[in-house]
Scaffold this motif. Sequence first.
Motif, PDB file in Angstrom:
ATOM      1  N   SER A 104      29.621 -31.850 -77.768  1.00 32.37           N
ATOM      2  CA  SER A 104      30.602 -31.831 -78.821  1.00 32.37           C
ATOM      3  C   SER A 104      31.673 -31.296 -77.707  1.00 32.37           C
ATOM      4  O   SER A 104      32.429 -31.061 -78.660  1.00 32.37           O
ATOM      5  N   GLU A 105      31.153 -30.557 -76.234  1.00 40.00           N
ATOM      6  CA  GLU A 105      32.866 -31.101 -75.735  1.00 40.00           C
ATOM      7  C   GLU A 105      32.999 -32.381 -75.651  1.00 40.00           C
ATOM      8  O   GLU A 105      34.547 -32.323 -74.710  1.00 40.00           O
ATOM      9  N   GLY A 106      33.363 -33.951 -75.778  1.00 38.86           N
ATOM     10  CA  GLY A 106      33.345 -34.888 -75.226  1.00 38.86           C
ATOM     11  C   GLY A 106      32.415 -35.659 -74.648  1.00 38.86           C
ATOM     12  O   GLY A 106      33.392 -36.261 -73.663  1.00 38.86           O
ATOM     13  N   TRP A 107      31.843 -34.848 -74.101  1.00 37.55           N
ATOM     14  CA  TRP A 107      31.009 -35.795 -72.929  1.00 37.55           C
ATOM     15  C   TRP A 107      30.715 -36.836 -73.130  1.00 37.55           C
ATOM     16  O   TRP A 107      30.159 -36.720 -74.429  1.00 37.55           O
ATOM     17  N   ASP A 163      42.453 -39.148 -71.608  1.00 38.73           N
ATOM     18  CA  ASP A 163      43.073 -39.191 -73.307  1.00 38.73           C
ATOM     19  C   ASP A 163      43.676 -40.599 -73.190  1.00 38.73           C
ATOM     20  O   ASP A 163      44.766 -40.462 -72.596  1.00 38.73           O
ATOM     21  N   VAL A 164      43.166 -41.878 -73.473  1.00 41.62           N
ATOM     22  CA  VAL A 164      44.056 -43.055 -72.928  1.00 41.62           C
ATOM     23  C   VAL A 164      43.607 -43.893 -74.344  1.00 41.62           C
ATOM     24  O   VAL A 164      42.527 -44.559 -74.819  1.00 41.62           O
ATOM     25  N   ASN A 165      44.512 -44.621 -74.800  1.00 36.26           N
ATOM     26  CA  ASN A 165      44.790 -45.542 -75.499  1.00 36.26           C
ATOM     27  C   ASN A 165      43.976 -44.812 -76.787  1.00 36.26           C
ATOM     28  O   ASN A 165      43.927 -45.642 -77.893  1.00 36.26           O
ATOM     29  N   GLY A 166      44.099 -43.894 -77.101  1.00 37.43           N
ATOM     30  CA  GLY A 166      43.765 -43.360 -78.481  1.00 37.43           C
ATOM     31  C   GLY A 166      42.184 -42.306 -78.450  1.00 37.43           C
ATOM     32  O   GLY A 166      41.562 -41.711 -79.173  1.00 37.43           O
ATOM     33  N   LYS A 167      41.489 -42.777 -76.975  1.00 43.00           N
ATOM     34  CA  LYS A 167      40.305 -42.764 -76.525  1.00 43.00           C
ATOM     35  C   LYS A 167      40.156 -41.198 -76.485  1.00 43.00           C
ATOM     36  O   LYS A 167      40.758 -41.371 -74.591  1.00 43.00           O
ATOM     37  N   LYS A 168      39.104 -40.134 -76.288  1.00 41.91           N
ATOM     38  CA  LYS A 168      39.726 -38.620 -75.585  1.00 41.91           C
ATOM     39  C   LYS A 168      38.322 -38.894 -75.337  1.00 41.91           C
ATOM     40  O   LYS A 168      37.608 -38.914 -76.096  1.00 41.91           O
ATOM     41  N   GLY A 169      37.602 -38.141 -73.715  1.00 41.36           N
ATOM     42  CA  GLY A 169      36.586 -37.823 -73.717  1.00 41.36           C
ATOM     43  C   GLY A 169      36.587 -36.897 -72.560  1.00 41.36           C
ATOM     44  O   GLY A 169      37.627 -36.582 -71.985  1.00 41.36           O
ATOM     45  N   VAL A 170      35.121 -36.749 -71.897  1.00 42.24           N
ATOM     46  CA  VAL A 170      34.737 -35.966 -71.032  1.00 42.24           C
ATOM     47  C   VAL A 170      33.750 -37.092 -69.863  1.00 42.24           C
ATOM     48  O   VAL A 170      33.496 -36.974 -70.185  1.00 42.24           O
TER      49      VAL A 170
END
Length: 172
Positions: free
Chosen positions: A57-60, A128-135
Amino acid sequence: ITNIYILEDKNMAQNLVIENARIIFRNFAGKEGKFNPAGRRNFSVIIDKDTADALSSEGWNIKQRPPRDPDDDPMFSIPVAVSFNNYPPKIVLIAGSKGTILDEEDIFQLDDAEIENADLVIRPYTYDVNGKKGVKAYLKEAYITIAQSQFDKKYADFMTDKSPVEEEELPF
């Protein structure tokens, strides 16, 4: 029993701490393989479903693998990168009562080691690269205890880090 918690400190990012971690898919040497380009050092850590849900849920980047047995639960893991570029990790190999800090040249030893215990600190990197976000997870610290044979224990006092004969002493 694995202990997992977030290390909170106002002066640092929230690191993930995993005590007694189960490490799978070890590639500390960075060998090229079916799922790995040459030079990319990594491994995965098994986590429980609740932790997987919270981190996801935090993007990992959480991986879920189906169970081998239909009666079992799926397995969840976090892929962890091991990079020596900007923020090299502190990796301590513990054998008996002695600890050795492993560097980029020595870390390959962990690929085939019989690990008894692994305590890890994993550093999150939010991207946050080319619209892709995450951890993405990076290894920050590892204290890894390896199994000792009966002879390792017996001869521990005789072991040194250097050869008993120095190069200058060789007659040839």
